[in-house]
Design a protein around this motif. Structure first.
Motif, mmCIF file in Angstrom:
data_model
loop_
_atom_site.group_PDB
_atom_site.id
_atom_site.type_symbol
_atom_site.label_atom_id
_atom_site.label_comp_id
_atom_site.label_asym_id
_atom_site.label_seq_id
_atom_site.Cartn_x
_atom_site.Cartn_y
_atom_site.Cartn_z
ATOM 1 N N SER A 306 0.875 -1.167 0.000
ATOM 2 C CA SER A 306 0.000 0.000 0.000
ATOM 3 C C SER A 306 0.915 1.220 0.000
ATOM 4 O O SER A 306 1.569 1.510 1.003
ATOM 5 C CB SER A 306 -0.920 0.010 1.223
ATOM 6 O OG SER A 306 -1.748 1.148 1.219
ATOM 7 N N VAL A 307 0.992 1.894 -1.139
ATOM 8 C CA VAL A 307 1.985 2.951 -1.333
ATOM 9 C C VAL A 307 1.300 4.262 -1.678
ATOM 10 O O VAL A 307 0.401 4.290 -2.525
ATOM 11 C CB VAL A 307 2.952 2.564 -2.478
ATOM 12 C CG1 VAL A 307 3.920 3.703 -2.780
ATOM 13 C CG2 VAL A 307 3.700 1.289 -2.136
ATOM 14 N N LEU A 308 1.732 5.339 -1.029
ATOM 15 C CA LEU A 308 1.278 6.680 -1.398
ATOM 16 C C LEU A 308 2.204 7.203 -2.490
ATOM 17 O O LEU A 308 3.409 6.935 -2.477
ATOM 18 C CB LEU A 308 1.317 7.607 -0.187
ATOM 19 C CG LEU A 308 0.677 8.986 -0.350
ATOM 20 C CD1 LEU A 308 -0.821 8.876 -0.608
ATOM 21 C CD2 LEU A 308 0.921 9.840 0.895
ATOM 22 N N GLY A 309 1.650 7.925 -3.473
ATOM 23 C CA GLY A 309 2.425 8.374 -4.628
ATOM 24 C C GLY A 309 3.546 9.331 -4.298
ATOM 25 O O GLY A 309 3.742 9.745 -3.150
ATOM 26 N N LYS A 385 1.353 12.006 -5.196
ATOM 27 C CA LYS A 385 1.077 11.816 -3.774
ATOM 28 C C LYS A 385 -0.405 11.910 -3.404
ATOM 29 O O LYS A 385 -0.791 11.533 -2.308
ATOM 30 C CB LYS A 385 1.884 12.828 -2.949
ATOM 31 C CG LYS A 385 1.955 12.458 -1.474
ATOM 32 C CD LYS A 385 2.809 13.428 -0.682
ATOM 33 C CE LYS A 385 2.854 13.020 0.791
ATOM 34 N NZ LYS A 385 3.664 13.956 1.598
ATOM 35 N N ALA A 386 -1.241 12.406 -4.300
ATOM 36 C CA ALA A 386 -2.674 12.491 -3.995
ATOM 37 C C ALA A 386 -3.357 11.128 -4.091
ATOM 38 O O ALA A 386 -4.550 11.019 -3.805
ATOM 39 C CB ALA A 386 -3.345 13.465 -4.959
ATOM 40 N N LEU A 387 -2.595 10.093 -4.474
ATOM 41 C CA LEU A 387 -3.186 8.774 -4.707
ATOM 42 C C LEU A 387 -2.443 7.684 -3.935
ATOM 43 O O LEU A 387 -1.227 7.749 -3.738
ATOM 44 C CB LEU A 387 -3.147 8.427 -6.198
ATOM 45 C CG LEU A 387 -3.867 9.387 -7.153
ATOM 46 C CD1 LEU A 387 -3.596 8.981 -8.590
ATOM 47 C CD2 LEU A 387 -5.367 9.398 -6.871
ATOM 48 N N HIS A 388 -3.215 6.654 -3.545
ATOM 49 C CA HIS A 388 -2.640 5.425 -2.998
ATOM 50 C C HIS A 388 -2.655 4.357 -4.091
ATOM 51 O O HIS A 388 -3.596 4.280 -4.875
ATOM 52 C CB HIS A 388 -3.473 4.893 -1.820
ATOM 53 C CG HIS A 388 -3.573 5.824 -0.661
ATOM 54 N ND1 HIS A 388 -2.566 5.971 0.274
ATOM 55 C CD2 HIS A 388 -4.582 6.648 -0.254
ATOM 56 C CE1 HIS A 388 -2.948 6.836 1.198
ATOM 57 N NE2 HIS A 388 -4.171 7.264 0.897
ATOM 58 N N ARG A 389 -1.607 3.535 -4.118
ATOM 59 C CA ARG A 389 -1.606 2.354 -4.977
ATOM 60 C C ARG A 389 -1.617 1.122 -4.088
ATOM 61 O O ARG A 389 -0.712 0.927 -3.280
ATOM 62 C CB ARG A 389 -0.361 2.318 -5.872
ATOM 63 C CG ARG A 389 -0.239 0.998 -6.634
ATOM 64 C CD ARG A 389 1.012 0.918 -7.476
ATOM 65 N NE ARG A 389 2.267 0.989 -6.758
ATOM 66 C CZ ARG A 389 2.774 0.025 -5.993
ATOM 67 N NH1 ARG A 389 2.091 -1.093 -5.782
ATOM 68 N NH2 ARG A 389 3.943 0.184 -5.424
#
Length: 524
Positions: A306-309, A385-389
């Motif tokens: 679970s990574v933040l951009g 960074k506005a998104l999680h992968r």
């Protein structure tokens, strides 16, 4: 010679006049709103004086106009406020017209009231007020097109007075209004039915999702496929093993990257060591209602990653320019790739921020939780960074996770993990705490296939209803066009022609202006 604003308005009005006058009946006439009506506008009592407010006189601002009869307002002023400002009392039956911002918004004064300076009003005369009301609805977009101003579009009383007005004989005005209201009433009933149907679709959609994640959608499937089911313990063991294999591979890749970095350190950051996967632990169901073969895990115990951009920083970012997704590119269940931007990403950051097929992309802010599954259309798109992968193991379907989030957002199972008061965010810590239902991969796929089919069908019906609603509005405008081109009702040769009505109105205006001038002279 330099063209003045007045010249421009006259030119635009002349063009509109030509368009509106084409094919009018012989008994009709085209004039102007200024020639036909006496217009005025209001004002605002000084805000800092409490004696001017909380009285009993309704004082309208544009937000109080409702495209119908207006009897009340959110603000009331006192007699003193009225007396000591440019606010004016507007007679019952006056037509109200917004001049700022929401240009063309309408109302009819249901009783005596006052307005601010952003609302123009036409005093009642022989002309049917509803005829004027529907006419202004018909030409509303033309008014909007005449708006000026950089920050807030507006029109002036000069523009209103110069605007063409299609005048029908008085008796025909009444027939036109009656017919419009008859047709609009039927149209409104149809629109209400369409809106009710759309609301019912929303309820049914939510019911389908609820049944899916309570296991009811696959009750019969489980009975027929008992040999494919795994116990909760087996499910957890598989996920745990897959997560560990994934972590060990990340660790191996990291060591290789560090070796390369040690051989060439110039201007390159040392690769970051992968985070150790969180220990897996089952959690309380938290009001989940599901079959015995299911279980629940927090995302932090379920996902492989679970990574933040990557942070946008033109000064500090290094590497090659690469396309990335921002919050604006993520829609529910889809991506808008029309206008991707680029940022610098270093080679050792590629695997961390790159999207691969099956990744679940989730918005951190804007509309936290909005998400879609990446379909693998490109291997060279990254996240900001506005998104999680989120990347799952082989035993968990990202489509299943997507549909669960769609369901859970509306039931507040996820919103409780948002941070912030006015602006909401879904931080990485909050995301990891979200509880997801877990069942066998075969059942997940069955549920996703069912939802794909059912929700696609519902979306298709919803789009059709939306199309019919749009067509209803087109039909409404078509009715108005026929009304003000003399095609909606029959013409009666015995009707007094509009030219005679206009001559009488002109004479009445001259008398009124004469009386007004005498009052001003007397006061002076």
């Amino acid at each position: 010679m330099t063209e003045t604003k007045s010249d421009i308005h006259l030119s635009q009005s002349s063009q509109i006049k030509g368009e509106l006058s084409f094919g009018l009946p012989t008994a009709w006439i085209i004039t102007t709103l200024g020639e036909t009506f006496v217009w005025g506008s209001g004002g605002t009592p000084k805000k800092g004086n409490p004696k001017y407010y909380d009285g009993n006189i309704p004082w309208l601002v544009i937000g109080d106009l409702n495209d119908g009869i207006v009897n009340e307002s959110n603000t009331k002023i006192t007699e003193l406020g009225l007396k000591n400002s440019s606010a004016k009392l507007v007679a019952t039956g006056s037509l109200l017209l917004a001049m700022y911002g929401s240009i063309g918004r309408l109302g009819i004064a249901g009783k005596q009231l006052a307005t601010n300076q952003a609302i123009a009003f036409a005093k009642p005369n022989e002309i049917n007020t509803l005829y004027l009301f529907y006419y202004l609805k018909y030409v509303r977009n033309r008014f909007i097109g005449l708006g000026k101003g950089a920050t807030q579009q507006n029109i002036s009383q000069t523009v209103i007075k110069e605007f063409p007005f299609v005048l029908a004989p008085l008796k025909e005005q009444r027939r036109i209004v009656a017919k419009i209201e008859e047709l609009f009433s039927e149209l409104d009933k149809g629109i209400e039915s369409l809106k009710t149907a759309r609301e019912q679709l929303k309820v049914y959609r939510q019911a389908v999702l609820k049944h899916a994640f309570e296991g009811k959608l696959t009750t019969k499937w489980r009975e027929q496929n008992r040999d494919k089911l795994e116990s909760p313990e087996q499910l957890l063991a598989h996920i745990k093993q897959e997560r560990e294999i994934h972590y060990q591979q990340q660790l191996k890749d990291w060591k290789t990257a560090v070796t390369k970095w040690e051989n060439n350190r110039k201007g390159v950051k040392k690769p970051s060591k992968p985070f150790k996967t969180r220990l897996m632990s089952r959690v309380e169901p938290d009001n989940f209602n599901f079959p015995n073969s299911w279980t629940v895990l927090e995302l932090g115990s379920l996902a492989s990653e679970s990574v933040l951009g990557k942070m946008l920083d033109k000064q500090k970012n290094m590497g090659s320019m690469r396309c990335y997704l921002g919050n604006i590119n993520v829609r529910w269940g889809a991506f808008d790739l029309a206008k991707l931007k680029s940022m610098r990403i270093e080679d050792h950051e590629v695997e961390r921020y790159r999207l691969i097929k099956g990744d679940l992309v989730i918005c951190e802010g804007g509309e936290p939780g909005r998400c879609a599954v990446w379909n693998g259309s490109s291997d060279n798109v990254f996240i900001q960074k506005a998104l999680h992968r989120v990347r799952f193991t082989e035993s968990y379907d990202s489509g299943f996770a997507y549909y669960y989030i769609v369901y859970a957002i509306t039931t507040h199972r996820i919103t409780k993990y948002f941070t912030g008061t006015t602006i909401k965010h879904l931080t990485g810590a909050g995301l990891e705490k979200i509880k997801f239902p877990v069942c066998s991969m075969a059942e997940q796929r069955e549920i996703v296939a069912n939802l794909d089919q059912k929700l696609t069908n519902l979306d298709s019906v919803d789009q059709q209803l939306s199309l019919e609603l749009n067509q209803s509005e087109i039909l409404r405008q078509s009715i108005l066009k026929k009304a003000f081109s003399g095609q909606l009702v029959h013409q009666d040769p015995n009707d007094e022609p509009a030219s005679t009505l206009l001559a009488r109105i002109r004479a009445e205006k001259i008398v009124q202006e004469s009386i007004s001038d005498k009052r001003i002279t007397k006061k002076a």
